[in-house]
Design a protein around this motif. Structure first.
Motif, PDB file in Angstrom:
ATOM      1  N   SER A  12       0.829  -1.205   0.000  1.00 34.10           N
ATOM      2  CA  SER A  12       0.000   0.000   0.000  1.00 34.10           C
ATOM      3  C   SER A  12       0.864   1.257   0.000  1.00 34.10           C
ATOM      4  CB  SER A  12      -0.943   0.006   1.210  1.00 34.10           C
ATOM      5  OG  SER A  12      -0.201  -0.048   2.425  1.00 34.10           O
ATOM      6  N   VAL A  13       1.979   1.221   0.745  1.00 31.35           N
ATOM      7  CA  VAL A  13       2.898   2.360   0.772  1.00 31.35           C
ATOM      8  C   VAL A  13       3.534   2.550  -0.601  1.00 31.35           C
ATOM      9  CG1 VAL A  13       5.059   3.258   1.725  1.00 31.35           C
ATOM     10  CG2 VAL A  13       3.396   2.154   3.230  1.00 31.35           C
ATOM     11  N   CYS A  14       3.955   1.436  -1.198  1.00 24.79           N
ATOM     12  CA  CYS A  14       4.581   1.500  -2.526  1.00 24.79           C
ATOM     13  C   CYS A  14       3.635   2.105  -3.559  1.00 24.79           C
ATOM     14  CB  CYS A  14       5.008   0.100  -2.975  1.00 24.79           C
ATOM     15  SG  CYS A  14       6.610  -0.422  -2.337  1.00 24.79           S
ATOM     16  N   GLU A  15       2.421   1.592  -3.593  1.00 22.35           N
ATOM     17  CA  GLU A  15       1.487   2.061  -4.614  1.00 22.35           C
ATOM     18  C   GLU A  15       1.110   3.517  -4.402  1.00 22.35           C
ATOM     19  OE1 GLU A  15       0.832   0.440  -7.350  1.00 22.35           O
ATOM     20  OE2 GLU A  15       2.169  -1.107  -6.555  1.00 22.35           O
ATOM     21  N   GLY A  16       0.913   3.904  -3.131  1.00 26.80           N
ATOM     22  CA  GLY A  16       0.580   5.290  -2.837  1.00 26.80           C
ATOM     23  C   GLY A  16       1.705   6.239  -3.205  1.00 26.80           C
ATOM     24  N   THR A  17       2.945   5.830  -2.884  1.00 24.02           N
ATOM     25  CA  THR A  17       4.106   6.662  -3.201  1.00 24.02           C
ATOM     26  C   THR A  17       4.335   6.735  -4.704  1.00 24.02           C
ATOM     27  OG1 THR A  17       5.138   6.025  -1.102  1.00 24.02           O
ATOM     28  CG2 THR A  17       6.570   7.000  -2.780  1.00 24.02           C
ATOM     29  N   LYS A  18       4.167   5.602  -5.381  1.00 27.08           N
ATOM     30  CA  LYS A  18       4.315   5.564  -6.848  1.00 27.08           C
ATOM     31  C   LYS A  18       3.321   6.517  -7.502  1.00 27.08           C
ATOM     32  CE  LYS A  18       3.534   2.360 -10.737  1.00 27.08           C
ATOM     33  NZ  LYS A  18       4.744   2.595 -11.558  1.00 27.08           N
ATOM     34  N   THR A  19       2.064   6.465  -7.065  1.00 23.41           N
ATOM     35  CA  THR A  19       1.042   7.346  -7.623  1.00 23.41           C
ATOM     36  C   THR A  19       1.381   8.810  -7.373  1.00 23.41           C
ATOM     37  OG1 THR A  19      -0.680   5.666  -7.301  1.00 23.41           O
ATOM     38  CG2 THR A  19      -1.411   7.953  -7.546  1.00 23.41           C
ATOM     39  N   MET A  20       1.852   9.098  -6.176  1.00 25.43           N
ATOM     40  CA  MET A  20       2.198  10.470  -5.810  1.00 25.43           C
ATOM     41  C   MET A  20       3.345  10.999  -6.675  1.00 25.43           C
ATOM     42  SD  MET A  20       2.857  11.989  -1.981  1.00 25.43           S
ATOM     43  CE  MET A  20       4.154  10.805  -1.569  1.00 25.43           C
ATOM     44  N   ILE A  21       4.379  10.193  -6.859  1.00 27.65           N
ATOM     45  CA  ILE A  21       5.544  10.626  -7.637  1.00 27.65           C
ATOM     46  C   ILE A  21       5.189  10.779  -9.113  1.00 27.65           C
ATOM     47  CG2 ILE A  21       7.845   9.956  -8.446  1.00 27.65           C
ATOM     48  CD1 ILE A  21       8.295   8.618  -5.729  1.00 27.65           C
ATOM     49  N   GLU A  22       4.423   9.814  -9.632  1.00 28.60           N
ATOM     50  CA  GLU A  22       4.138   9.818 -11.072  1.00 28.60           C
ATOM     51  C   GLU A  22       3.100  10.859 -11.487  1.00 28.60           C
ATOM     52  OE1 GLU A  22       3.343   5.743 -12.138  1.00 28.60           O
ATOM     53  OE2 GLU A  22       5.489   5.369 -12.491  1.00 28.60           O
ATOM     54  N   GLN A  23       2.608  11.650 -10.528  1.00 30.77           N
ATOM     55  CA  GLN A  23       1.817  12.815 -10.905  1.00 30.77           C
ATOM     56  C   GLN A  23       2.698  13.821 -11.641  1.00 30.77           C
ATOM     57  OE1 GLN A  23      -0.418  14.453  -7.604  1.00 30.77           O
ATOM     58  NE2 GLN A  23      -1.144  12.440  -6.967  1.00 30.77           N
ATOM     59  N   ASP A  24       4.009  13.697 -11.417  1.00 34.88           N
ATOM     60  CA  ASP A  24       4.964  14.468 -12.210  1.00 34.88           C
ATOM     61  C   ASP A  24       5.221  13.675 -13.493  1.00 34.88           C
ATOM     62  OD1 ASP A  24       7.394  15.439 -13.392  1.00 34.88           O
ATOM     63  OD2 ASP A  24       7.894  16.394 -11.480  1.00 34.88           O
ATOM     64  N   PRO A  25       4.854  14.201 -14.652  1.00 32.05           N
ATOM     65  CA  PRO A  25       4.976  13.445 -15.904  1.00 32.05           C
ATOM     66  C   PRO A  25       6.406  13.102 -16.301  1.00 32.05           C
ATOM     67  CG  PRO A  25       4.457  15.749 -16.334  1.00 32.05           C
ATOM     68  CD  PRO A  25       4.316  15.545 -14.861  1.00 32.05           C
ATOM     69  N   ASP A  26       7.395  13.732 -15.634  1.00 24.80           N
ATOM     70  CA  ASP A  26       8.791  13.458 -15.966  1.00 24.80           C
ATOM     71  C   ASP A  26       9.378  12.314 -15.138  1.00 24.80           C
ATOM     72  OD1 ASP A  26       8.905  15.501 -17.857  1.00 24.80           O
ATOM     73  OD2 ASP A  26       9.434  16.992 -16.337  1.00 24.80           O
ATOM     74  N   MET A  27       8.555  11.729 -14.252  1.00 28.15           N
ATOM     75  CA  MET A  27       9.072  10.683 -13.370  1.00 28.15           C
ATOM     76  C   MET A  27       8.341   9.359 -13.573  1.00 28.15           C
ATOM     77  SD  MET A  27       9.922  12.701  -9.811  1.00 28.15           S
ATOM     78  CE  MET A  27      10.908  14.215  -9.823  1.00 28.15           C
ATOM     79  N   GLU A  28       9.117   8.275 -13.549  1.00 24.53           N
ATOM     80  CA  GLU A  28       8.580   6.923 -13.724  1.00 24.53           C
ATOM     81  C   GLU A  28       9.116   6.039 -12.605  1.00 24.53           C
ATOM     82  OE1 GLU A  28       8.146   4.416 -17.657  1.00 24.53           O
ATOM     83  OE2 GLU A  28      10.199   4.215 -16.881  1.00 24.53           O
ATOM     84  N   VAL A  29       8.223   5.315 -11.928  1.00 23.44           N
ATOM     85  CA  VAL A  29       8.605   4.538 -10.747  1.00 23.44           C
ATOM     86  C   VAL A  29       8.476   3.035 -10.998  1.00 23.44           C
ATOM     87  CG1 VAL A  29       8.139   4.088  -8.309  1.00 23.44           C
ATOM     88  CG2 VAL A  29       7.872   6.413  -9.222  1.00 23.44           C
ATOM     89  N   THR A  30       9.540   2.297 -10.687  1.00 23.50           N
ATOM     90  CA  THR A  30       9.512   0.832 -10.665  1.00 23.50           C
ATOM     91  C   THR A  30       9.467   0.402  -9.202  1.00 23.50           C
ATOM     92  OG1 THR A  30      10.786   0.621 -12.709  1.00 23.50           O
ATOM     93  CG2 THR A  30      10.773  -1.288 -11.231  1.00 23.50           C
ATOM     94  N   VAL A  31       8.563  -0.512  -8.869  1.00 20.93           N
ATOM     95  CA  VAL A  31       8.349  -0.915  -7.479  1.00 20.93           C
ATOM     96  C   VAL A  31       8.859  -2.330  -7.235  1.00 20.93           C
ATOM     97  CG1 VAL A  31       6.567  -1.506  -5.792  1.00 20.93           C
ATOM     98  CG2 VAL A  31       6.377   0.614  -7.090  1.00 20.93           C
ATOM     99  N   SER A  32       9.492  -2.530  -6.088  1.00 22.33           N
ATOM    100  CA  SER A  32       9.866  -3.875  -5.649  1.00 22.33           C
ATOM    101  C   SER A  32       9.515  -4.018  -4.170  1.00 22.33           C
ATOM    102  CB  SER A  32      11.360  -4.126  -5.846  1.00 22.33           C
ATOM    103  OG  SER A  32      11.721  -5.401  -5.320  1.00 22.33           O
ATOM    104  N   TYR A  33       8.850  -5.133  -3.814  1.00 22.36           N
ATOM    105  CA  TYR A  33       8.459  -5.382  -2.429  1.00 22.36           C
ATOM    106  C   TYR A  33       9.486  -6.234  -1.682  1.00 22.36           C
ATOM    107  CZ  TYR A  33       3.957  -4.183  -4.568  1.00 22.36           C
ATOM    108  OH  TYR A  33       2.951  -3.571  -5.278  1.00 22.36           O
ATOM    109  N   HIS A  34      10.468  -6.788  -2.398  1.00 17.78           N
ATOM    110  CA  HIS A  34      11.420  -7.727  -1.796  1.00 17.78           C
ATOM    111  C   HIS A  34      12.844  -7.260  -2.074  1.00 17.78           C
ATOM    112  CE1 HIS A  34       7.960 -10.310  -1.300  1.00 17.78           C
ATOM    113  NE2 HIS A  34       7.711 -10.208  -2.583  1.00 17.78           N
ATOM    114  N   SER A  35      13.652  -7.118  -1.027  1.00 18.38           N
ATOM    115  CA  SER A  35      15.000  -6.574  -1.200  1.00 18.38           C
ATOM    116  C   SER A  35      15.936  -7.453  -2.037  1.00 18.38           C
ATOM    117  CB  SER A  35      15.622  -6.250   0.160  1.00 18.38           C
ATOM    118  OG  SER A  35      15.506  -7.331   1.060  1.00 18.38           O
ATOM    119  N   PRO A  36      15.884  -8.803  -1.934  1.00 18.30           N
ATOM    120  CA  PRO A  36      16.745  -9.588  -2.823  1.00 18.30           C
ATOM    121  C   PRO A  36      16.400  -9.353  -4.296  1.00 18.30           C
ATOM    122  CG  PRO A  36      16.015 -10.932  -0.979  1.00 18.30           C
ATOM    123  CD  PRO A  36      15.215  -9.671  -0.932  1.00 18.30           C
ATOM    124  N   GLU A  37      15.104  -9.243  -4.593  1.00 18.66           N
ATOM    125  CA  GLU A  37      14.673  -8.945  -5.961  1.00 18.66           C
ATOM    126  C   GLU A  37      15.152  -7.550  -6.368  1.00 18.66           C
ATOM    127  OE1 GLU A  37      10.360  -9.068  -8.061  1.00 18.66           O
ATOM    128  OE2 GLU A  37      10.628  -7.433  -6.623  1.00 18.66           O
TER     129      GLU A  37
END
Length: 219
Positions: A12-37
């Protein structure tokens, strides 16, 4: 396009933060929930800025930063956390982070932190900046460096787990990794404590569950 890697074990934190950042059209976010990945993603893809939660299971944000900065000291990494990090502040600075931003920060503050990191400028809360004047805090931080170790498997321990999963004896592991058997035994004891297990077989099962080893490495 500004490419950002966001690593946090709370979807939920990842998706909320991704949405917040990508409101800026110059930014693109890749999300990972697992640190080894995330470690593998960061090695194989190019990112302008990386945002790591501090308390990620298996490989902490601090350990993840250390490993990646060892590969490329030019990586720009921000610690994105909701916890008090003063006891780990010096360790984070020494690891090479570009800054620290709270999860309670506004969208404007978060985007500004990202842009500051891109310009090579440090982003540090005022409360932590003031600690730089207090030598007793720095000494306290160094003494408490085991805090993060207790919840994070380091690279050498992961190599030992790899060998254990392959069926190697302590003697074989010592020869391959160029260490004494006593050191191998000491490291195994620490690994067992961190994983909350009592035997090599339990360690293998838990390491597999956490993504530290792969199915193909079992014997």
């Amino acid at each position: 396009m500004i490419r950002i890697l966001l690593v946090d074990d709370h979807p939920s934190v990842c998706e909320g933060t991704k949405t917040m950042i990508e409101q800026d059209p110059d930014m693109e976010v890749t999300v990972s929930y697992h640190s080894p990945e995330a470690l593998e993603i960061a090695k194989s893809q190019e990112f302008d800025v990386m945002l790591f939660d501090l308390n990620i299971p298996v490989i902490s944000g601090l350990e993840l930063t250390k490993r990646l900065m060892g590969i490329n000291p030019d990586f720009r990494i921000l610690i994105y956390t909701g916890y008090e990090i003063s006891s780990n502040f010096n360790l984070l600075v020494e690891a090479g982070v570009s800054g620290i931003i709270s999860k309670t920060a506004s969208r404007e503050q978060l985007l500004n932190a990202i842009r500051c990191a891109l310009r090579g400028e440090a982003v540090i809360p005022v409360s932590l900046l003031r600690q730089l004047r207090r030598s007793e805090v720095r000494l306290s931080s160094i003494r408490n460096d085991k805090t993060m170790e207790d919840v994070s498997i380091n690279e050498r321990e992961q190599e030992i787990l790899q060998e254990v999963a392959g069926g190697s004896s302590n003697k074989d592991i010592a020869a391959k990794l160029l260490m004494s058997q006593r050191t191998v035994e000491y490291n195994l004891t620490r690994i067992f404590e961190k994983l909350g297990v009592r035997s090599r077989s339990e360690a293998i099962v838990e390491a597999k569950r956490l993504g530290l080893i792969h199915n193909g490495e079992f014997v």
